[in-house]
Design an enzyme around this catalytic site. Structure first.
Site, PDB file in Angstrom:
ATOM      1  CG  HIS A 391      -1.771   1.143   1.446  1.00  0.00           C
ATOM      2  ND1 HIS A 391      -3.124   1.127   1.178  1.00  0.00           N
ATOM      3  CD2 HIS A 391      -1.501   2.401   1.906  1.00  0.00           C
ATOM      4  CE1 HIS A 391      -3.647   2.314   1.451  1.00  0.00           C
ATOM      5  NE2 HIS A 391      -2.685   3.101   1.900  1.00  0.00           N
ATOM      6  CD  GLU A 392       1.621   3.614   3.698  1.00  0.00           C
ATOM      7  OE1 GLU A 392       1.809   4.653   3.019  1.00  0.00           O
ATOM      8  OE2 GLU A 392       0.637   3.466   4.432  1.00  0.00           O
ATOM      9  CG  HIS A 395       0.376   6.160  -0.538  1.00  0.00           C
ATOM     10  ND1 HIS A 395      -0.699   6.779  -1.114  1.00  0.00           N
ATOM     11  CD2 HIS A 395      -0.095   5.544   0.591  1.00  0.00           C
ATOM     12  CE1 HIS A 395      -1.781   6.557  -0.374  1.00  0.00           C
ATOM     13  NE2 HIS A 395      -1.437   5.803   0.666  1.00  0.00           N
ATOM     14  CG  HIS A 398       0.420   8.568  -7.200  1.00  0.00           C
ATOM     15  ND1 HIS A 398      -0.862   8.644  -6.714  1.00  0.00           N
ATOM     16  CD2 HIS A 398       0.439   9.366  -8.300  1.00  0.00           C
ATOM     17  CE1 HIS A 398      -1.585   9.439  -7.483  1.00  0.00           C
ATOM     18  NE2 HIS A 398      -0.820   9.886  -8.450  1.00  0.00           N
TER      19      HIS A 398
END
Length: 602
Positions: A391-392, A395, A398
């Site tokens: 998940h991180e 981020h 991105h």
């Protein structure tokens, strides 16, 4: 990382920490840069009265502001990340305090700038923005002009800027209380006395021993219960500040003020809540299935995170093994994406493990000039943490693509978009792991975990969003927020979302006063919209070809160049209507059906 001992920061191996040297080599270099920042602040006034004279004058100020902003971001990230390493350290807290004071002065010194730019006649501004000197700043300027109705006079803006230091006091006090001052003690387990903390809480709640879960739950919440009045006062102050800020700037509500920067209509927020409320039956089915499978007369709050079945072969997953697992899952995104992420995670993008005083949870902090840093409190015996790392990593990638594809003035994407990239990675990880699982028991475990993950992001965050809407509506209608009505409203939501299978504890509603995200109002709904978009995009990319993958990368690279609804349309999903939310609920429903079939067949 040893699980029976939380290390001091000084005991953590260097290779397990993030490398902040791309921001500043050390604290002394940061201090020198702070002096430079303060010196630049003194130059701001020299631009006053010049911005409307010509496009060249405006461009000169914008370039100065660009350099100033980059320096401020570096100072901010360094001090904040250093403070996260040990929130009890006075050295790092002093650094953050120094920067906050300096930034408040800078904001006060530049409070004239936005009104002066907005005072430029529209026809003149249009002519200015045709000048190539302003090409990197057009998007910023267009959005600044959009805020015209909510910018106050120069004197009023200066007053607000001077008060900036005080506006975060409630959040700061909450963080110190819950992360530093509260000592949750230890829990006696077959492995010995294990520390109970904000970070180990999730591990205890996943323990297969119900007695351990119950003891950890009650011990954990007893500490929050003993500070209930303080916690309620802190949250109430935060809500009041939101309402005051909205009124000052002429918004009809705190919600409208929070949604305006992203150009998101309140109907998107309200549609999320109403659509989820219309689709609670799959959630209630899941809780009832959980109750039956665990052979419980009634489900308690400490039972909702425990795996329905144990892992086939419980084992520890090292950091490197987790990175390999994630890299394999993300292969459909191509070699470049995977190699960049893998190198960063095996290098020093991430601060990997818990230490005493370290901030709990996980986050990604992507900066323009340095690495997209990741804070983790990784536990080798928790599969949830592998998903958290994926998940991180979403981020951070991105941030990587945004910072490499845009000028500083608009490289920053919104949280609305950020939660797409992160949960997209989680979905790919789940699909990879379920495809390669080696037994029915492991399949059950993974489906159970995926249900829990979607539940936590789609349903639970919407419950949080509904609570925020309720508390702000109460404040704005003139109803004081107290311990009793805050807990009462939260208990109503717990009863609605958990359904009849759940028996709530007297202290269960204290959960509403321990959520740090509530100090950043109207933020959590973006988790729910994000996962709805990411589930649709994961299906689109995996079932499509080069175009679908390129569309997704166009989204990752767009940074802040578009408003989030438009950015996601580029990727291939329209979040202006509730259909993606309904589709996400349908996916959850299908997973519940799949788990029912696996368990009945077993």
């Amino acid at each position: 990382m040893e699980n029976n001992k939380i290390k001091r920061r000084s005991e953590v191996a260097v290779q397990d920490t993030w490398d902040l040297s791309k921001l500043f080599e050390n604290d002394a270099a940061w201090e020198a840069a702070l002096k430079e920042y303060e010196s630049m602040t003194e130059k701001i006034a020299s631009f006053k009265g010049t911005l409307g004279r010509s496009s060249a004058q405006l461009a000169a100020y914008m370039q100065f502001g660009n350099d100033f902003g980059i320096l401020e971001e570096r100072l901010s990230y360094y001090s904040e990340l250093r403070q996260c390493e040990d929130e009890g350290s006075s050295v790092e807290r002093t650094m953050s305090g120094k920067l906050l004071m300096a930034a408040s002065k800078a904001q006060a010194a530049s409070s004239w700038a936005a009104p002066e730019i907005q005072a430029i006649p529209d026809s003149e501004m249009q002519r200015f923005m045709e000048d190539p000197l302003l090409s990197d700043y057009r998007i910023y300027l267009q959005r600044l002009v959009r805020f015209k109705p909510h910018i106050l006079s120069e004197a009023e803006e200066r007053i607000i800027a001077i008060q900036r230091e005080a506006t975060g006091a409630a959040a700061e006090a909450f963080s110190v209380l819950t992360n530093v001052d509260l000592d949750f003690g230890t829990i006696d387990t077959p492995q010995g006395e294990l520390p109970l903390s904000q970070s180990t809480w999730s591990v205890f709640m996943e323990n297969s021993d119900r007695n351990i879960r119950e003891r950890a739950y009650k011990q954990f919440y007893s500490h929050f219960e003993s500070h209930k009045t303080t916690l309620a006062a802190l949250y109430g102050a935060s809500v009041k500040q939101d309402a005051v800020n909205a009124r000052l700037r002429g918004y009809k509500s705190a919600a409208a003020a929070a949604l305006f920067p992203d150009n998101v209509d309140e109907s998107v927020y309200n549609n999320l809540i109403s659509t989820i409320n219309d689709n609670l039956s799959p959630l209630h089915r899941y809780y009832e299935l959980r109750r039956k499978t665990l052979k419980l007369e009634t489900l308690h709050h400490w039972d909702v995170y425990a795996p329905i079945v144990p892992q086939e072969a419980p084992k520890k997953t090292s950091w490197n093994e987790a990175v390999d697992e994630i890299s394999k899952a993300l292969a459909p995104l191509g070699d470049q994406y995977v190699s960049i992420l893998k190198e960063g995670l095996l290098g020093r993008w991430a601060d990997r493990y818990e230490n005493k005083g370290k901030r709990s949870g996980a986050f990604s902090a992507g900066s323009y000039t340095a690495d997209p840093y990741i804070l983790m409190n990784y536990k080798e015996d928790s599969i949830r943490d592998i998903f958290t790392l994926a998940h991180e990593g979403g981020h951070s990638m991105h941030s990587y693509y945004s910072s490499h594809s845009n000028p500083f003035s608009h490289y920053g994407y919104t949280i609305f978009e950020a939660e797409v990239a992160s949960t997209f990675n989680e979905e790919l990880l789940f699909r990879s792991m379920i495809k390669n699982c080696t037994s029915k028991e492991l399949e059950i475990y993974l489906v159970n975990k995926r249900l829990d993950d979607i539940l936590a992001t789609l349903y639970r965050q919407t419950m949080f969003a509904e609570f925020e809407k309720t508390t702000h509506d109460l404040e704005e209608s003139g109803t004081p927020l107290t311990v009793d009505n805050l807990r009462g409203e939260y208990r109503k939501l717990l009863e609605k979302y958990f359904g009849k299978s759940m028996t709530l504890e007297p202290q269960s509603d204290m959960e509403g006063l321990r959520i740090p995200h509530f100090y950043r109002a109207f933020y959590v709904y973006k988790y729910s919209t994000g996962i709805s978009a990411s589930l649709a995009l994961a299906e689109r990319v995996l079932s499509g070809g080069a175009k679908e993958r390129d569309d997704y990368f166009a989204f990752l690279k767009s940074g802040g160049s578009r408003f989030p609804i438009e950015s996601l349309k580029v990727a291939g999903v329209d979040m202006s209507n509730p259909e993606p939310i309904k589709a996400a609920c349908a996916i959850f429903d299908k997973l519940v059906t799949r788990l029912e079939g696996l368990l009945i067949g077993g």
